[in-house]
Design a protein around this motif. Structure first.
Motif, short mmCIF file in Angstrom:
data_model
loop_
_atom_site.label_atom_id
_atom_site.label_comp_id
_atom_site.label_asym_id
_atom_site.label_seq_id
_atom_site.Cartn_x
_atom_site.Cartn_y
_atom_site.Cartn_z
N TRP A 166 0.83 -1.21 0.00
CA TRP A 166 0.00 0.00 0.00
C TRP A 166 0.86 1.25 0.00
O TRP A 166 0.43 2.30 -0.51
N GLN A 167 2.06 1.17 0.55
CA GLN A 167 2.93 2.34 0.60
C GLN A 167 3.36 2.76 -0.80
O GLN A 167 3.53 3.95 -1.06
N ARG A 168 3.53 1.78 -1.69
CA ARG A 168 3.92 2.12 -3.06
C ARG A 168 2.84 2.96 -3.73
O ARG A 168 3.14 3.96 -4.38
N TRP A 169 1.58 2.55 -3.54
CA TRP A 169 0.48 3.30 -4.16
C TRP A 169 0.30 4.66 -3.52
O TRP A 169 -0.01 5.65 -4.20
N ALA A 170 0.52 4.74 -2.20
CA ALA A 170 0.42 6.03 -1.51
C ALA A 170 1.51 6.97 -2.01
O ALA A 170 1.27 8.17 -2.22
N LEU A 171 2.70 6.42 -2.22
CA LEU A 171 3.82 7.23 -2.71
C LEU A 171 3.56 7.72 -4.13
O LEU A 171 3.82 8.87 -4.47
N LEU A 172 3.01 6.83 -4.97
CA LEU A 172 2.69 7.22 -6.34
C LEU A 172 1.62 8.30 -6.36
O LEU A 172 1.71 9.26 -7.14
N ALA A 173 0.62 8.16 -5.50
CA ALA A 173 -0.44 9.17 -5.44
C ALA A 173 0.11 10.51 -4.97
O ALA A 173 -0.23 11.57 -5.53
N ALA A 174 1.00 10.48 -3.97
CA ALA A 174 1.60 11.72 -3.47
C ALA A 174 2.45 12.37 -4.55
O ALA A 174 2.42 13.59 -4.75
N GLY A 175 3.22 11.55 -5.28
CA GLY A 175 4.04 12.09 -6.36
C GLY A 175 3.21 12.72 -7.45
O GLY A 175 3.57 13.78 -7.99
N LEU A 176 2.08 12.10 -7.78
CA LEU A 176 1.21 12.64 -8.82
C LEU A 176 0.58 13.96 -8.37
O LEU A 176 0.47 14.91 -9.16
N VAL A 177 0.20 14.03 -7.12
CA VAL A 177 -0.37 15.28 -6.59
C VAL A 177 0.66 16.40 -6.64
O VAL A 177 0.35 17.53 -7.04
N VAL A 178 1.89 16.10 -6.26
CA VAL A 178 2.96 17.10 -6.31
C VAL A 178 3.18 17.56 -7.74
O VAL A 178 3.32 18.76 -8.03
N ALA A 179 3.20 16.61 -8.67
CA ALA A 179 3.42 16.95 -10.08
C ALA A 179 2.30 17.84 -10.62
O ALA A 179 2.55 18.79 -11.38
N LEU A 180 1.08 17.57 -10.22
CA LEU A 180 -0.06 18.35 -10.71
C LEU A 180 -0.11 19.75 -10.12
O LEU A 180 -0.59 20.70 -10.76
N THR A 181 0.38 19.89 -8.90
CA THR A 181 0.31 21.20 -8.23
C THR A 181 1.58 22.03 -8.41
O THR A 181 1.60 23.22 -8.06
#
Length: 330
Positions: free
Chosen positions: A23-38
């Motif tokens: 689950w940490q991998r998916w949480a990290l990917l989601a956080a990275g995507l949010v950072v990229a979008l913002t």
């Protein structure tokens, strides 16, 4: 650059970490995507685009360095070569920039095939010097090809064509979001490479090439394949960089560009992929802040940061943080 200076994470460490906490991998990917979008909301959009391009470039090099154990000082040839091809295709054909960038990436892979075939016959510092020599040959050709490449003037007024959508073609903010899917696709492809059976064989070759050869693997072919794939991703990044800036200069094929991406990769942490992203964010942001303040010794500061990280954080910023967190959970 030796393995004693910077330590890549082993396949066992990575696989064990993912197996324990998927689950940490998916949480990290989601956080990275949010950072990229913002990101373009927080910093100047062209700087955000530079971070994305250099992050993909560093990840491309990390496939070769962190997972293949091959230090290349010639990747500017693929970043810059793709930038020139992308610029020429955009100028002459007027196609949408994703197609021009794809053409540049394919050109980088074609260039990498003979270079990789000749380079992988050496290892260590000899491999690094051979790749540097090939990169300098590309620099010479580009510099002398004035009628095609523009010589010292480079390529000017590279268009940002995107299916006639004016907002993307004229505003760097919207261009960032049009280009981001290409960067994300490149990062995903890099992830697939290192987590595939091919990636596992590549790591085994890095750790013990004679044993891999004894098991029946064609070591040189695997190294050439990794070299070409790494060059293709580097070309993808270089093409986007050219379109984003609207010009291509000799700096893109200069040896200092190869040195910069090595610095970014080692700073973030080799053999991690995420390290390239973190390293790019640190270096590009630092350079932008120093340049904005009028400070002229940018290279001195970034060099000092690199020395500190190598001496104190042997796994790089991201690699060290990940290693410490893993130890605390044990």
């Amino acid at each position: 650059m030796t393995q004693s200076a910077v330590l890549p994470e082993t396949t066992v460490e990575v696989e064990a970490s993912v197996a324990r906490r998927p689950w940490q991998r998916w949480a990290l990917l989601a956080a990275g995507l949010v950072v990229a979008l913002t990101l373009p909301w927080v910093i100047y959009p062209p700087v955000a685009m530079d971070i994305a391009c250099w992050a993909l470039f560093a990840v491309a090099l990390d496939i070769l360095l962190g997972y293949g154990g091959l230090l290349s000082f010639g990747h500017a040839a693929f970043w810059g070569g793709s930038a020139y091809v992308t610029g020429l295709v955009a100028l002459k054909a007027g196609v949408p920039f994703p197609l021009a960038v794809l053409a540049g990436a394919l050109a980088a892979m074609v260039l990498a095939l003979p270079v990789g075939y000749l380079s992988v016959r050496r290892s260590g510092i000899y491999f690094a010097m051979v790749t540097l020599a090939f990169a300098q040959m590309v620099f010479f050709v580009v510099n002398q090809g004035g009628k095609v490449t523009g010589g010292e003037n480079g390529l000017q007024s590279v268009p940002t064509s995107f299916f006639g959508i004016e907002a993307v073609e004229t505003d760097s903010f919207y261009f960032y979001y049009a280009a981001l899917p290409i960067v994300v696709a490149g990062l995903w492809f890099a992830w697939r490479i290192v987590h595939s059976p091919f990636g596992r064989v590549l790591v085994s070759i890095r750790d013990n090439a004679p044993r891999a050869r004894a098991l029946g693997y064609d070591v040189d072919k695997y190294k050439v394949a990794a070299f070409v794939l790494s060059a293709g991703l580097a070309g993808l990044a270089g093409g986007l960089y050219a379109i984003s800036h609207g010009f291509v200069s000799l700096q893109e094929v200069n040896w200092t560009t190869s040195g910069k991406v090595v610095l970014i990769t080692v700073l973030g942490g080799i053999g991690t992929l995420w390290g390239g992203v973190v390293g790019a964010a640190i270096i590009i942001t630092l350079e932008d802040q120093l340049a904005s303040s009028g400070f002229e010794g940018t290279g001195t500061i970034t060099g000092a940061v690199f020395v500190v990280v190598v001496l104190l954080f042997r796994r790089g910023v991201w690699g060290t943080a990940r290693h410490l967190l893993a130890r605390r959970r044990e």
